[in-house]
Design a protein around this motif. Structure first.
Motif, short mmCIF file in Angstrom:
data_model
loop_
_atom_site.label_atom_id
_atom_site.label_comp_id
_atom_site.label_asym_id
_atom_site.label_seq_id
_atom_site.Cartn_x
_atom_site.Cartn_y
_atom_site.Cartn_z
N GLY A 44 0.81 -1.21 0.00
CA GLY A 44 0.00 0.00 0.00
C GLY A 44 0.84 1.25 0.00
O GLY A 44 0.51 2.25 -0.66
N TRP A 45 1.95 1.23 0.75
CA TRP A 45 2.84 2.40 0.77
C TRP A 45 3.54 2.59 -0.58
O TRP A 45 3.71 3.71 -1.04
N TYR A 46 3.96 1.51 -1.19
CA TYR A 46 4.62 1.62 -2.49
C TYR A 46 3.69 2.20 -3.56
O TYR A 46 4.12 3.02 -4.38
N LEU A 47 2.45 1.78 -3.54
CA LEU A 47 1.49 2.21 -4.56
C LEU A 47 0.46 3.16 -3.96
O LEU A 47 -0.75 2.96 -4.08
N ASN A 48 0.94 4.18 -3.32
CA ASN A 48 0.07 5.12 -2.60
C ASN A 48 -0.38 6.25 -3.53
O ASN A 48 -0.15 7.43 -3.26
N GLN A 49 -1.00 5.88 -4.62
CA GLN A 49 -1.58 6.86 -5.53
C GLN A 49 -3.06 6.54 -5.70
O GLN A 49 -3.48 5.40 -5.60
N ALA A 50 -3.84 7.57 -5.96
CA ALA A 50 -5.28 7.41 -6.06
C ALA A 50 -5.67 6.40 -7.13
O ALA A 50 -6.60 5.60 -6.94
N ASP A 51 -4.94 6.41 -8.26
CA ASP A 51 -5.32 5.50 -9.35
C ASP A 51 -4.89 4.06 -9.10
O ASP A 51 -5.13 3.18 -9.92
N MET A 52 -4.23 3.82 -7.98
CA MET A 52 -3.79 2.47 -7.64
C MET A 52 -4.68 1.83 -6.56
O MET A 52 -4.41 0.73 -6.10
N LYS A 53 -5.73 2.52 -6.16
CA LYS A 53 -6.58 2.02 -5.07
C LYS A 53 -7.16 0.65 -5.38
O LYS A 53 -7.21 -0.24 -4.53
N GLU A 54 -7.61 0.46 -6.63
CA GLU A 54 -8.21 -0.83 -7.00
C GLU A 54 -7.19 -1.95 -6.89
O GLU A 54 -7.50 -3.05 -6.41
N TRP A 55 -5.94 -1.69 -7.33
CA TRP A 55 -4.90 -2.70 -7.24
C TRP A 55 -4.61 -3.05 -5.78
O TRP A 55 -4.42 -4.23 -5.45
N ARG A 56 -4.58 -2.05 -4.93
CA ARG A 56 -4.30 -2.30 -3.50
C ARG A 56 -5.41 -3.15 -2.88
O ARG A 56 -5.15 -4.07 -2.10
N THR A 57 -6.64 -2.86 -3.24
CA THR A 57 -7.78 -3.64 -2.73
C THR A 57 -7.67 -5.10 -3.16
O THR A 57 -7.89 -6.02 -2.36
N ARG A 58 -7.33 -5.30 -4.41
CA ARG A 58 -7.21 -6.67 -4.93
C ARG A 58 -6.03 -7.39 -4.28
O ARG A 58 -6.12 -8.58 -3.95
N PHE A 59 -4.93 -6.68 -4.11
CA PHE A 59 -3.74 -7.28 -3.48
C PHE A 59 -4.07 -7.73 -2.06
O PHE A 59 -3.66 -8.81 -1.62
N ASN A 60 -4.81 -6.91 -1.32
CA ASN A 60 -5.12 -7.21 0.08
C ASN A 60 -6.05 -8.41 0.23
O ASN A 60 -6.13 -8.99 1.32
N ALA A 61 -6.73 -8.77 -0.82
CA ALA A 61 -7.65 -9.92 -0.75
C ALA A 61 -6.97 -11.24 -1.08
O ALA A 61 -7.56 -12.30 -0.87
N ILE A 62 -5.74 -11.18 -1.56
CA ILE A 62 -5.04 -12.41 -1.98
C ILE A 62 -4.49 -13.15 -0.76
O ILE A 62 -3.94 -12.53 0.16
N GLU A 63 -4.60 -14.45 -0.76
CA GLU A 63 -4.21 -15.26 0.39
C GLU A 63 -3.00 -16.14 0.14
O GLU A 63 -2.68 -17.00 0.96
N THR A 64 -2.31 -15.96 -0.97
CA THR A 64 -1.11 -16.76 -1.24
C THR A 64 0.02 -15.85 -1.71
O THR A 64 -0.21 -14.81 -2.34
N ALA A 65 1.26 -16.28 -1.42
CA ALA A 65 2.43 -15.51 -1.87
C ALA A 65 2.51 -15.51 -3.39
O ALA A 65 2.82 -14.48 -4.01
N THR A 66 2.22 -16.65 -4.00
CA THR A 66 2.26 -16.74 -5.46
C THR A 66 1.26 -15.78 -6.09
O THR A 66 1.56 -15.09 -7.07
N GLY A 67 0.08 -15.71 -5.50
CA GLY A 67 -0.95 -14.81 -6.02
C GLY A 67 -0.53 -13.35 -5.91
O GLY A 67 -0.79 -12.56 -6.83
#
Length: 311
Positions: free
Chosen positions: A268-291
């Motif tokens: 979240g800190w690395y991609l702390n831009q408004a247009d990256m919010k969707e990516w951060r949300t998707r990243f936070n939902a992933i439950e595997t390192a590979t994902g």
């Protein structure tokens, strides 16, 4: 910076030129060292030199014993925290709560310095409150008791992280002491680092929150101080490589279950831009390192494709 400056993050900061990194704050109560968090903070022998460990507490003997134990595990510098404003630390009469009791400060510093043969340093704030700015007095006590360097955050305990850091007090302390004084607080750019160094006469600056999601700030500051030239932020390819390396370090340190959870805040800190919010949300939902790694690769592949189309 507890919960942030773990081993993978410190390694990343060193790779970008940080002159010294400090391990996460560790309680002086050794009966609590059996927790997973404490166990991850305790092994020191594999850490690159110089190995600097920060301890916190309010009992002189416990702090002395904790310092001795950490040195036995490989610590080469012991830093005492009297600057943390967090409630859970203040409740233990530790951190910046100690600034109200100058006698106890002296007892703690004397006990720790006498307990170990390695250098002991101290981190404080400018005081307890706006009406009790006693950093000069604390600094003199520290120097008298054998502290080798003093880091000062330019806010009081009462301020926490609100408002802006002030540097007048830091300059006063620097004038009053012969030991190195390190400036801390709101230093978030190479230009600000030079401004604070010039204004206070400090020997160095300590970077905290500004390095979250931007560990290359150390390289930028170093270059600005040496050359008066501004280095750009990382290219998308470089940023991709840095994040990927950081994630791998987190998985290796914490294991996959905890590693993917710790990775979320750093991502979240690395991609702390408004247009990256969707990516951060998707990243936070992933439950595997590979994902997580696959999504990271996809993000930067898409960024590269967009850049190529507009170039």
């Amino acid at each position: 910076m507890a919960g942030v400056t773990d081993a993978p993050f410190r390694a990343l900061c060193r790779s970008f030129g940080a002159g010294l990194t400090v391990a996460e704050m560790l309680t002086s109560d050794q009966s609590l060292w059996h927790t997973n968090k404490s166990r991850l903070r305790l092994p020191h022998a594999d850490e690159p030199e110089p190995r600097m460990i920060q301890i916190a507490g309010g009992d002189p003997q416990m702090l002395a014993d904790a310092a001795r134990a950490n040195v036995a595990m490989g610590a080469q510098i012991i830093d005492i925290n009297m600057g943390c404003p967090a409630k859970k630390v203040l409740k233990k009469a530790a951190g910046s709560a100690l600034l109200r009791d100058e006698k106890l400060v002296a007892e703690i510093l004397a006990a720790v310095v006498q307990a170990v043969e390695v250098p002991v340093t101290l981190k404080i704030r400018t005081g307890w409150s706006a009406n009790c700015k006693n950093a000069v007095t604390i600094g003199r006590i520290a120097e008298q008791e054998g502290i080798q360097a003093l880091t000062i955050h330019g806010r009081t305990r009462e301020d926490k992280f609100s408002g802006q850091a002030e540097y007048d007090t830091l300059a006063e302390v620097r004038q009053a002491l012969n030991i190195p004084v390190i400036a801390n607080g709101d230093i978030d750019s190479p230009q600000k680092a030079k401004q604070v160094l010039d204004y206070t006469g400090a020997a160095a600056v300590m970077i905290g929150r500004a390095a979250q999601g931007r560990p290359w700030i150390f390289r930028q500051i170093d270059h600005w101080l040496a050359q008066q030239q501004e280095l750009p932020d990382l290219t998308p390819l470089e940023l991709h490589q840095v994040i990927s390396k950081h994630l791998q370090g987190l998985y290796a340190t914490y294991g996959e279950f905890m590693g993917i959870r710790v990775a979320r805040k750093h991502f979240g800190w690395y991609l702390n831009q408004a247009d990256m919010k969707e990516w951060r949300t998707r990243f936070n939902a992933i439950e595997t390192a590979t994902g997580q790694q696959q999504l990271l690769n996809r993000i930067f592949l898409q960024e590269a494709e967009q850049h190529a189309r507009t170039a």
